[in-house]
Write a protein that holds these residues in place. Structure first.
Motif, PDB file in Angstrom:
ATOM      1  N   HIS A  34       7.762   0.886  -5.186  1.00 19.08           N
ATOM      2  CA  HIS A  34       7.101   0.170  -4.093  1.00 19.08           C
ATOM      3  C   HIS A  34       6.328  -1.047  -4.601  1.00 19.08           C
ATOM      4  O   HIS A  34       5.919  -1.891  -3.817  1.00 19.08           O
ATOM      5  N   GLN A  35       6.139  -1.125  -5.920  1.00 21.35           N
ATOM      6  CA  GLN A  35       5.305  -2.178  -6.528  1.00 21.35           C
ATOM      7  C   GLN A  35       3.918  -2.183  -5.877  1.00 21.35           C
ATOM      8  O   GLN A  35       3.391  -3.227  -5.474  1.00 21.35           O
ATOM      9  N   VAL A  57      -3.123   0.050 -10.548  1.00 21.20           N
ATOM     10  CA  VAL A  57      -3.129   0.140  -9.082  1.00 21.20           C
ATOM     11  C   VAL A  57      -4.500   0.613  -8.620  1.00 21.20           C
ATOM     12  O   VAL A  57      -5.037   1.586  -9.160  1.00 21.20           O
ATOM     13  N   ARG A  58      -5.078  -0.077  -7.632  1.00 23.81           N
ATOM     14  CA  ARG A  58      -6.354   0.376  -7.058  1.00 23.81           C
ATOM     15  C   ARG A  58      -6.180   1.743  -6.437  1.00 23.81           C
ATOM     16  O   ARG A  58      -5.204   1.991  -5.727  1.00 23.81           O
ATOM     17  N   VAL A 118       0.843  -1.193   0.000  1.00 25.56           N
ATOM     18  CA  VAL A 118       0.000   0.000   0.000  1.00 25.56           C
ATOM     19  C   VAL A 118       0.879   1.243   0.000  1.00 25.56           C
ATOM     20  O   VAL A 118       1.797   1.368   0.805  1.00 25.56           O
ATOM     21  N   LEU A 119       0.565   2.159  -0.893  1.00 26.51           N
ATOM     22  CA  LEU A 119       1.230   3.456  -0.963  1.00 26.51           C
ATOM     23  C   LEU A 119       0.233   4.493  -0.461  1.00 26.51           C
ATOM     24  O   LEU A 119      -0.927   4.494  -0.898  1.00 26.51           O
ATOM     25  N   HIS A 171       0.017  -5.383   6.370  1.00 26.09           N
ATOM     26  CA  HIS A 171       0.282  -4.822   5.038  1.00 26.09           C
ATOM     27  C   HIS A 171       1.617  -4.080   5.034  1.00 26.09           C
ATOM     28  O   HIS A 171       2.040  -3.532   6.051  1.00 26.09           O
ATOM     29  N   LEU A 172       2.265  -4.032   3.876  1.00 28.75           N
ATOM     30  CA  LEU A 172       3.501  -3.280   3.693  1.00 28.75           C
ATOM     31  C   LEU A 172       3.099  -1.888   3.230  1.00 28.75           C
ATOM     32  O   LEU A 172       2.559  -1.717   2.129  1.00 28.75           O
ATOM     33  N   VAL A 173       3.338  -0.888   4.078  1.00 30.19           N
ATOM     34  CA  VAL A 173       2.864   0.470   3.824  1.00 30.19           C
ATOM     35  C   VAL A 173       4.050   1.411   3.648  1.00 30.19           C
ATOM     36  O   VAL A 173       4.993   1.397   4.443  1.00 30.19           O
ATOM     37  N   VAL A 174       3.986   2.224   2.594  1.00 32.49           N
ATOM     38  CA  VAL A 174       4.975   3.271   2.369  1.00 32.49           C
ATOM     39  C   VAL A 174       4.217   4.575   2.197  1.00 32.49           C
ATOM     40  O   VAL A 174       3.238   4.641   1.448  1.00 32.49           O
TER      41      VAL A 174
END
Length: 136
Positions: free
Chosen positions: A45-46, A89-90, A3-4, A25-28
């Motif tokens: 960040h993919q 990307v959503r 998640v960005l 979740h992996l959050v940036v």
């Protein structure tokens, strides 16, 4: 999920980021005023999901340049949404409670009642929200 989050250092973003991380979740988080390339952030960040909470214009600073503030709030969101579409990307959009204006301490909801936004910044964010609701 990767998640960005734009506006991750703001009130909503900081709380949401912690909740997402706690859920695994992996959050940036990124700052749109500093990060010149939303596309670059998505790619590096993919990202699978982008939660857009920031628009590069902040509060009362926009009152001295009304036209620019409204254009910037809508323009930044349009650019982020376009980049998400191009990268598959959503896109999730969140806004400030300022868009509801002063509604005599009623509980605010997406259906209203709305007061008048108190700032140009809030007006720009409300216009973005209405454009998205009409486009559903």
């Amino acid at each position: 999920m990767r998640v960005l989050v734009t506006g991750a250092s703001g009130f909503i973003g900081s709380h949401l980021g912690r909740e997402l991380q706690d859920a695994g979740h992996l959050v940036v988080g990124i700052d749109l005023e500093v990060d010149a390339s939303i596309e670059g952030a998505i790619e590096s960040h993919q990202a699978e999901v982008l939660i857009h909470l920031e628009d590069g214009v902040h509060g009362l600073l926009g009152e001295s340049a009304v036209y620019k503030t409204v254009c910037d709030t809508a323009g930044v969101t349009a650019s982020v949404a376009k980049a998400c579409g191009e990268h598959g990307v959503r896109f999730i959009y969140g806004s400030t409670e300022e868009i509801y204006g002063d509604n005599s301490q009623e509980v605010s909801s997406e259906e209203g009642p709305f007061g008048l936004p108190g700032t140009t910044y809030a007006l720009g964010k409300l216009m973005r929200s209405e454009e998205r609701r009409v486009g559903k």
